[in-house]
Motif scaffolding. Structure first.
Motif, PDB file in Angstrom:
ATOM      1  N   THR A  17      40.305  42.250  44.942  1.00  0.00           N
ATOM      2  CA  THR A  17      41.163  43.223  45.638  1.00  0.00           C
ATOM      3  C   THR A  17      40.390  44.506  45.935  1.00  0.00           C
ATOM      4  O   THR A  17      40.486  45.068  47.032  1.00  0.00           O
ATOM      5  CB  THR A  17      42.404  43.540  44.783  1.00  0.00           C
ATOM      6  OG1 THR A  17      43.123  42.321  44.545  1.00  0.00           O
ATOM      7  CG2 THR A  17      43.310  44.534  45.501  1.00  0.00           C
ATOM      8  N   GLN A  21      39.524  46.049  49.648  1.00  0.00           N
ATOM      9  CA  GLN A  21      39.904  47.398  50.084  1.00  0.00           C
ATOM     10  C   GLN A  21      38.695  48.167  50.598  1.00  0.00           C
ATOM     11  O   GLN A  21      38.774  48.875  51.611  1.00  0.00           O
ATOM     12  CB  GLN A  21      40.556  48.152  48.926  1.00  0.00           C
ATOM     13  CG  GLN A  21      41.942  47.629  48.549  1.00  0.00           C
ATOM     14  CD  GLN A  21      42.515  48.330  47.336  1.00  0.00           C
ATOM     15  OE1 GLN A  21      41.804  49.037  46.609  1.00  0.00           O
ATOM     16  NE2 GLN A  21      43.811  48.146  47.097  1.00  0.00           N
ATOM     17  N   SER A  26      41.877  41.995  54.036  1.00  0.00           N
ATOM     18  CA  SER A  26      42.950  41.559  53.139  1.00  0.00           C
ATOM     19  C   SER A  26      42.333  40.724  52.028  1.00  0.00           C
ATOM     20  O   SER A  26      41.333  40.022  52.234  1.00  0.00           O
ATOM     21  CB  SER A  26      43.975  40.715  53.897  1.00  0.00           C
ATOM     22  OG  SER A  26      43.414  39.480  54.290  1.00  0.00           O
ATOM     23  N   PRO A  27      42.918  40.781  50.815  1.00  0.00           N
ATOM     24  CA  PRO A  27      42.373  39.978  49.710  1.00  0.00           C
ATOM     25  C   PRO A  27      42.339  38.490  50.027  1.00  0.00           C
ATOM     26  O   PRO A  27      41.407  37.787  49.623  1.00  0.00           O
ATOM     27  CB  PRO A  27      43.328  40.285  48.548  1.00  0.00           C
ATOM     28  CG  PRO A  27      43.875  41.642  48.864  1.00  0.00           C
ATOM     29  CD  PRO A  27      43.992  41.685  50.353  1.00  0.00           C
TER      30      PRO A  27
END
Length: 465
Positions: A17, A21, A26-27
């Motif tokens: 994650t 970021q 997106s993860p």
């Protein structure tokens, strides 16, 4: 690529994650990249470079191919043959293991050389002979090879200076001479002195003497080399403060000279302006030489250094050989690999160039691993002195992977999609596994010979099943 990205994230101590970021992804998208379900695009690589300062060269497939080629040579005489897919898996999944294997192989070669020297000295009273190690020029060559022949800080320093300097010719010579005099109290003298060579600097007298035989561009190159040594010596020293350079004074000094020459080439041929011209002219070496007032070899050498992460050119392999097959220069921004021990391939067009002096010869060539390349070769010569003085004659080769060939003017008229159009070449006879080569000079050391007094072959050195 996903494996490398997961390894990088683990080394930085980042969660999936957190890295997503940092990259603006997106993860779930990052997870798909790490699972090799989505490609690692150039845009994501550039985000990695900006966010984490990562050298994106480590994600290059060319780097994997380079490691595979080196491991194939190191394991050519292994008791049990190692299949290419296994080597490819090591290079992709465990590159550190592959590099450790190569380091062990180099130590083994060095130990063998020491043993041979000790055996030769048995019973000899010359006990002060040194046990040979890797020669300094080989250490420096490997240093440049490991850096893909690109040094970002040196290149950018030269390009920044080039924005203030005149473009080329005598004006650049005068400007560099003035800078050396005003900033470093070095006086430039013209004219030959006994045993001078191209450039001779006297640190005590603060004088720099240049040979009168040099052209304006050659004078500018020598002045820029001296400027790099006195103005950016600290930067150069930091770059050469690595093993094994720091363990040997001769290797370290040769590397300093090499980096100073790199600076000089980057000053005469500033990165952005030169790359833009190369792309516009489809890498036509003669036209580039005319535009920047430099010789054929200088253009080829600079083309092999254009690997700035955010603005790369075609990754080239540059080589210079003599009639006897000795390689006196070898620089690479790509994965192309020739053997250290097995010589080079006589089917390579750099040798045919000697039969047609001054003419550029293109060649499609295919290595045993199936990778194909576009090569061009041409002779270069120089002559100093009067009647009867020997002439320096070399063949210069410049090559790139076939996928880059459409960007080069030299691909015109060649059928790049026909596998049969490529000449099969190898890294050198001793490490080349081709069994059908009529030009083979030595047997492949990776397999046993098949010797049969009742059978005479068209190809030398039959291989046992």
């Amino acid at each position: 690529m996903g494996v490398k990205l997961r390894k990088l994230r683990a080394e930085r101590g980042l969660s999936q994650t957190a890295l997503a970021q940092a990259l603006g992804l997106s993860p779930s998208y990052l997870n798909q990249i790490e699972q090799n379900q989505r490609p690692l695009t150039v845009q994501v690589l550039l985000k990695l470079h900006r966010a984490l300062g990562v050298d994106i060269q480590q994600f290059s497939e060319d780097e994997e191919a380079r490691l595979v080629a080196a491991m194939r040579e190191a394991l050519a005489d292994a008791p049990e043959p190692v299949a290419l897919p296994e080597l490819q898996e090591v290079a992709a999944q465990m590159p550190a293991l592959g590099r450790a294997l190569l380091a062990l192989h180099q130590r083994t070669l060095a130990s063998q050389e020491q043993l041979e020297t000790m055996v030769a000295r048995m019973g000899d009273d010359r006990s002060n002979l040194a046990v040979p190690r890797a020669m300094p020029f080989e250490v420096v060559r490997d240093f440049f090879f490991a850096n893909q022949n690109y040094f970002d800080e040196i290149d950018r320093l030269a390009e920044a200076l080039a924005t203030d300097a005149p473009a080329q010719g005598a004006a650049l010579v005068d400007w560099l001479g003035l800078r050396l005099h005003q900033r470093h109290q070095i006086r430039v003298l013209q004219g030959d002195a006994p045993n001078q060579g191209k450039r001779q600097f006297d640190p005590a007298g603060r004088t720099l003497r240049l040979s009168a035989a040099l052209s304006a561009s050659q004078q500018a190159f020598q002045l820029a080399t001296q400027l790099a040594l006195v103005e950016h010596g600290a930067v150069i020293d930091a770059l050469v403060s690595v093993r094994p350079l720091q363990d040997d004074a001769a290797s370290r000094t040769l590397a300093r000279i090499g980096l100073a020459n790199y600076f000089a080439g980057a000053l005469l041929l500033p990165y952005t302006r030169f790359l833009q011209a190369a792309e516009r002219l489809h890498y036509d070496i003669d036209l580039l030489g005319q535009q920047f007032d430099v010789g054929f070899e200088t253009v080829c050498h600079r083309l092999s250094t254009l690997q700035r992460p955010d603005a790369p050119g075609v990754p080239f392999f540059f080589v210079r050989v003599d009639r006897a097959g000795n390689i006196s220069k070898r620089q690479s921004a790509t994965h192309f690999h020739f053997s250290r021990t097995g010589g080079t391939c006589p089917l390579w067009n750099v040798y045919e160039a000697f039969t047609q002096p001054g003419r550029i010869l293109p060649q499609l060539a295919r290595m045993p691993d199936g990778r194909s390349y576009l090569w061009i070769a041409r002779t270069v010569s120089s002559h100093t002195g009067g009647y009867g003085a020997p002439q320096r004659l070399f063949s210069v080769g410049l090559g790139c992977d076939l996928r880059h060939a459409p960007r080069l003017v030299y691909a015109r008229g060649l059928d790049l999609r026909d596998p049969a159009a490529a000449t099969p070449i190898g890294m050198g006879c001793k490490v080349c596994e081709r069994t059908d080569c009529l030009q083979r000079a030595f047997p492949f050391i990776g397999q046993s010979l098949q010797v049969d007094e009742n059978h005479s072959r068209f190809t030398p050195y039959g291989v046992a099943p």
